[in-house]
Design an enzyme around this catalytic site. Sequence first.
Site, PDB file in Angstrom:
ATOM      1  N   TYR A 110      -1.394   0.477  10.302  1.00 18.04           N
ATOM      2  CA  TYR A 110      -1.680  -0.230   9.039  1.00 18.04           C
ATOM      3  C   TYR A 110      -0.463  -0.144   8.121  1.00 18.04           C
ATOM      4  CZ  TYR A 110      -3.670  -0.825   4.316  1.00 18.04           C
ATOM      5  OH  TYR A 110      -3.912  -1.209   3.015  1.00 18.04           O
ATOM      6  N   SER A 115       0.836  -1.206   0.000  1.00 17.10           N
ATOM      7  CA  SER A 115       0.000   0.000   0.000  1.00 17.10           C
ATOM      8  C   SER A 115       0.866   1.249   0.000  1.00 17.10           C
ATOM      9  CB  SER A 115      -0.866  -0.011   1.263  1.00 17.10           C
ATOM     10  OG  SER A 115      -1.381   1.267   1.528  1.00 17.10           O
ATOM     11  N   GLU A 132       0.454   3.503   1.837  1.00 13.09           N
ATOM     12  CA  GLU A 132       0.597   3.887   3.245  1.00 13.09           C
ATOM     13  C   GLU A 132       1.984   3.531   3.789  1.00 13.09           C
ATOM     14  OE1 GLU A 132      -1.401   5.588   5.397  1.00 13.09           O
ATOM     15  OE2 GLU A 132      -2.815   5.997   3.787  1.00 13.09           O
TER      16      GLU A 132
HETATM   17  P1  NAP Z   1     -11.335  -4.953   1.529  1.00 13.05           P
HETATM   18  O1  NAP Z   1     -12.486  -4.668   0.616  1.00 13.05           O
HETATM   19  O2  NAP Z   1     -11.334  -4.385   2.894  1.00 13.05           O
HETATM   20  O3  NAP Z   1     -11.215  -6.555   1.639  1.00 13.05           O
HETATM   21  C1  NAP Z   1     -10.375  -7.154   2.588  1.00 13.05           C
HETATM   22  C2  NAP Z   1     -10.543  -8.657   2.483  1.00 13.05           C
HETATM   23  O4  NAP Z   1      -9.690  -9.279   3.442  1.00 13.05           O
HETATM   24  C3  NAP Z   1     -11.965  -9.158   2.757  1.00 13.05           C
HETATM   25  O5  NAP Z   1     -12.282 -10.168   1.813  1.00 13.05           O
HETATM   26  C4  NAP Z   1     -11.822  -9.765   4.153  1.00 13.05           C
HETATM   27  O6  NAP Z   1     -12.736 -10.804   4.409  1.00 13.05           O
HETATM   28  C5  NAP Z   1     -10.424 -10.334   4.059  1.00 13.05           C
HETATM   29  N1  NAP Z   1      -9.858 -10.655   5.364  1.00 13.05           N
HETATM   30  C6  NAP Z   1      -9.654  -9.810   6.408  1.00 13.05           C
HETATM   31  N2  NAP Z   1      -9.103 -10.469   7.423  1.00 13.05           N
HETATM   32  C7  NAP Z   1      -8.932 -11.764   7.024  1.00 13.05           C
HETATM   33  C8  NAP Z   1      -8.426 -12.938   7.632  1.00 13.05           C
HETATM   34  N3  NAP Z   1      -7.965 -12.924   8.893  1.00 13.05           N
HETATM   35  N4  NAP Z   1      -8.389 -14.099   6.925  1.00 13.05           N
HETATM   36  C9  NAP Z   1      -8.873 -14.130   5.674  1.00 13.05           C
HETATM   37  N5  NAP Z   1      -9.399 -13.052   5.037  1.00 13.05           N
HETATM   38  C10 NAP Z   1      -9.423 -11.886   5.713  1.00 13.05           C
HETATM   39  O7  NAP Z   1      -9.964  -4.537   0.830  1.00 13.05           O
HETATM   40  P2  NAP Z   1      -9.696  -4.111  -0.698  1.00 13.05           P
HETATM   41  O8  NAP Z   1     -10.089  -2.682  -0.853  1.00 13.05           O
HETATM   42  O9  NAP Z   1     -10.252  -5.144  -1.590  1.00 13.05           O
HETATM   43  O10 NAP Z   1      -8.116  -4.147  -0.725  1.00 13.05           O
HETATM   44  C11 NAP Z   1      -7.411  -5.336  -1.109  1.00 13.05           C
HETATM   45  C12 NAP Z   1      -5.996  -5.288  -0.545  1.00 13.05           C
HETATM   46  O11 NAP Z   1      -5.322  -4.140  -1.066  1.00 13.05           O
HETATM   47  C13 NAP Z   1      -5.933  -5.151   0.977  1.00 13.05           C
HETATM   48  O12 NAP Z   1      -4.816  -5.868   1.419  1.00 13.05           O
HETATM   49  C14 NAP Z   1      -5.722  -3.670   1.205  1.00 13.05           C
HETATM   50  O13 NAP Z   1      -5.087  -3.425   2.425  1.00 13.05           O
HETATM   51  C15 NAP Z   1      -4.859  -3.332   0.006  1.00 13.05           C
HETATM   52  N6  NAP Z   1      -4.969  -1.933  -0.454  1.00 13.05           N
HETATM   53  C16 NAP Z   1      -6.177  -1.450  -0.821  1.00 13.05           C
HETATM   54  C17 NAP Z   1      -6.268  -0.134  -1.289  1.00 13.05           C
HETATM   55  C18 NAP Z   1      -7.592   0.423  -1.753  1.00 13.05           C
HETATM   56  O14 NAP Z   1      -7.646   1.624  -2.047  1.00 13.05           O
HETATM   57  N7  NAP Z   1      -8.651  -0.368  -1.858  1.00 13.05           N
HETATM   58  C19 NAP Z   1      -5.121   0.659  -1.364  1.00 13.05           C
HETATM   59  C20 NAP Z   1      -3.901   0.115  -0.983  1.00 13.05           C
HETATM   60  C21 NAP Z   1      -3.822  -1.194  -0.547  1.00 13.05           C
HETATM   61  P3  NAP Z   1     -14.157 -10.574   5.167  1.00 13.05           P
HETATM   62  O15 NAP Z   1     -15.168 -10.352   4.075  1.00 13.05           O
HETATM   63  O16 NAP Z   1     -14.336 -11.854   5.902  1.00 13.05           O
HETATM   64  O17 NAP Z   1     -13.983  -9.389   6.089  1.00 13.05           O
END
Ligand code: NAP
Length: 322
Positions: A147, A123, A125
């Site tokens: 984070y 990220s 971040e």
């Molecule tokens: P998101 O919508 O918050 O999805 C997070 C996923 O992680 C959900 O499917 C959640 O499952 C799963 N999860 C959380 N804890 C877990 C665990 N202990 N075991 C298994 N699964 C678990 O995130 P996103 O926006 O798709 O982002 C995808 C990745 O990119 C993340 O790693 C995020 O930190 C990173 N990222 C995102 C952005 C952005 O702008 N979106 C930017 C930079 C980096 P549940 O449905 O069970 O909660």
Amino acid sequence: MKKALITGLTGQDGSYLAELLVAKGYQVYGLVRRTSTSNLERISHLAGNVEIVSGDLLDQSSLMDVISDTQPDEIYNLASQSYVPLSWTQPALTAEYTALGVSRLLESIRRCQPDARFYQASSSEVFGQPDESPQTERTAFRPRNPYGVAKAYAHWMSVNYRQHYNLYTCCGITYTHESPRRGTEFVFRKITNTAAKIKLGLAKELKLGNLEARRDWCFAKDAVTAMWLMLQQDTPDDYIIASGETHSVKELVECAFSSIGLNWQDYVSVDPEFYRPDEPVQLVGSIDKMKTQLGWEPEYSFAQLVESMVDYDLKKLTDSSM
Ligand code: NAP
């Protein structure tokens, strides 16, 4: 047929990546942790095309079982506690998911499927308060929240497993990316969703923080294409995934409201509760490496992203079947 395992399938990126891989003919497995109510809303349209496998980043044996059973060619780790403010109230749990979860996954790959190609969702971040703008893959990490610290650990563990064990690991340092599947706790979706509600008479006002704050936003669909491309290269490497340009919250608000014929100034107010001061150095990614080495750049413009999200929110609020 290639096989891919996606962790975080139920999240925003997981759902778009699963769509992309299914369209490319992959056998797709999605790691999902058990919850007492179903959280498969974002992937319901993929039922039958994606095989759900049960596991949790907190549990090493579940990861080893899933990887041994499915023997994936590619593993995309998108699972994480992904909400920065929560990382201040739950710092240890954030580290368990977002940092140590990646150690468990890397160890499972090393032991059970060392030839698999691994993508780690890093990220922007990790840069925190960077000392240069735009940031590149060589910019120093100075994370400023739990984070970001957890993501920095996960990033360096992925790099170390590449260097030490010769695993094929890649980190995509993604900047904020959005879509109609983004949670409403994030400012972009909060704005498009509230604009749609105001248009329909379901809300009267929108309270925001610093309207001059600028962000590098792109569409999640573009981001997942970049993730896939990274794993198709002969040599694993780390890349920034971003739009390469910034827009202010005010521009976002103007674009969202004007797309539905409203004047944003009639509805938007600044609430000190949400106010954050301007960043001294802008968080914006250089996508030169992605462009020159992988030929990737975003397909969707900022205006297309905003308008498609407002449009989606209007439809969702009026169509109970969505
Ligand atoms: P998101 O919508 O918050 O999805 C997070 C996923 O992680 C959900 O499917 C959640 O499952 C799963 N999860 C959380 N804890 C877990 C665990 N202990 N075991 C298994 N699964 C678990 O995130 P996103 O926006 O798709 O982002 C995808 C990745 O990119 C993340 O790693 C995020 O930190 C990173 N990222 C995102 C952005 C952005 O702008 N979106 C930017 C930079 C980096 P549940 O449905 O069970 O909660």
